[in-house]
Design a protein around this motif. Structure first.
Motif, mmCIF file in Angstrom:
data_model
loop_
_atom_site.group_PDB
_atom_site.id
_atom_site.type_symbol
_atom_site.label_atom_id
_atom_site.label_comp_id
_atom_site.label_asym_id
_atom_site.label_seq_id
_atom_site.Cartn_x
_atom_site.Cartn_y
_atom_site.Cartn_z
ATOM 1 N N ARG A 45 0.839 -1.182 0.000
ATOM 2 C CA ARG A 45 0.000 0.000 0.000
ATOM 3 C C ARG A 45 0.883 1.244 0.000
ATOM 4 N NH1 ARG A 45 -3.438 -0.922 4.453
ATOM 5 N NH2 ARG A 45 -4.930 -1.970 3.079
ATOM 6 N N GLU A 46 0.529 2.245 -0.808
ATOM 7 C CA GLU A 46 1.327 3.456 -0.887
ATOM 8 C C GLU A 46 0.438 4.685 -0.678
ATOM 9 O OE1 GLU A 46 3.012 4.390 -4.706
ATOM 10 O OE2 GLU A 46 1.214 3.781 -5.811
ATOM 11 N N ALA A 61 2.151 12.298 -3.980
ATOM 12 C CA ALA A 61 3.220 11.445 -4.461
ATOM 13 C C ALA A 61 3.627 11.932 -5.847
ATOM 14 C CB ALA A 61 2.749 10.003 -4.529
ATOM 15 N N ASP A 62 4.893 11.768 -6.172
ATOM 16 C CA ASP A 62 5.381 12.236 -7.474
ATOM 17 C C ASP A 62 4.616 11.596 -8.628
ATOM 18 O OD1 ASP A 62 8.906 12.475 -6.520
ATOM 19 O OD2 ASP A 62 7.234 13.869 -6.275
ATOM 20 N N SER A 63 4.178 10.364 -8.440
ATOM 21 C CA SER A 63 3.527 9.623 -9.521
ATOM 22 C C SER A 63 2.158 10.197 -9.902
ATOM 23 C CB SER A 63 3.372 8.157 -9.123
ATOM 24 O OG SER A 63 2.620 8.044 -7.930
ATOM 25 N N ARG A 67 -1.929 15.445 -11.737
ATOM 26 C CA ARG A 67 -3.068 14.702 -12.284
ATOM 27 C C ARG A 67 -4.180 14.502 -11.255
ATOM 28 N NH1 ARG A 67 -2.511 9.545 -13.708
ATOM 29 N NH2 ARG A 67 -0.827 9.093 -12.235
ATOM 30 N N PHE A 68 -3.816 14.343 -10.005
ATOM 31 C CA PHE A 68 -4.787 14.095 -8.933
ATOM 32 C C PHE A 68 -4.915 15.343 -8.067
ATOM 33 C CE2 PHE A 68 -4.302 9.163 -8.459
ATOM 34 C CZ PHE A 68 -4.499 9.021 -9.828
#
Length: 115
Positions: A45-46, A61-63, A67-68
């Motif tokens: 889980r992240e 988070a960078d990912s 976008r979110f």
């Protein structure tokens, strides 16, 4: 009763959008930083994003940055996650929880990004 109930997941094509909601109960919601987490099959889980109790400090988070978008409505005891430009690698079960002093995890909501 302390409870976290996630909703809003589903199947979406790459590039699409979804808005997740998490309804909290049983504690003073505005006193706690809240976070959205995700767990993909076979992975740990992240933490995806979190924000302070007043909503004035947000971390991504960078990912997912750009976008979110995480937000909260303290009058409704609800935290949201707006997800845009979804990618197949965003496929996971999404959970919300207190950022610190976590509660028992809810059932989560499945997000599947696939054509």
């Amino acid at each position: 009763q302390v409870q976290l109930v996630e909703s809003g997941g589903g199947l979406v094509q790459p590039g699409g959008s979804l808005r997740l909601s998490c309804a909290a109960s049983g504690f003073t919601f505005s006193n706690f930083a809240m976070g959205w987490y995700r767990q993909a099959p076979g992975k740990e889980r992240e933490l995806v994003a979190w924000l302070a109790g007043a909503g004035d400090s947000i971390t991504y988070a960078d990912s997912v940055k750009g976008r979110f978008a995480i937000s909260r409505d303290n009058a409704k005891n609800t935290v949201y996650l707006q997800m845009n430009s979804l990618k197949p690698e965003d496929t996971a079960v999404y959970y919300c929880n207190r950022r610190f002093s976590a509660l028992t995890w809810g059932q989560g909501t499945q997000v599947t990004v696939s054509s």
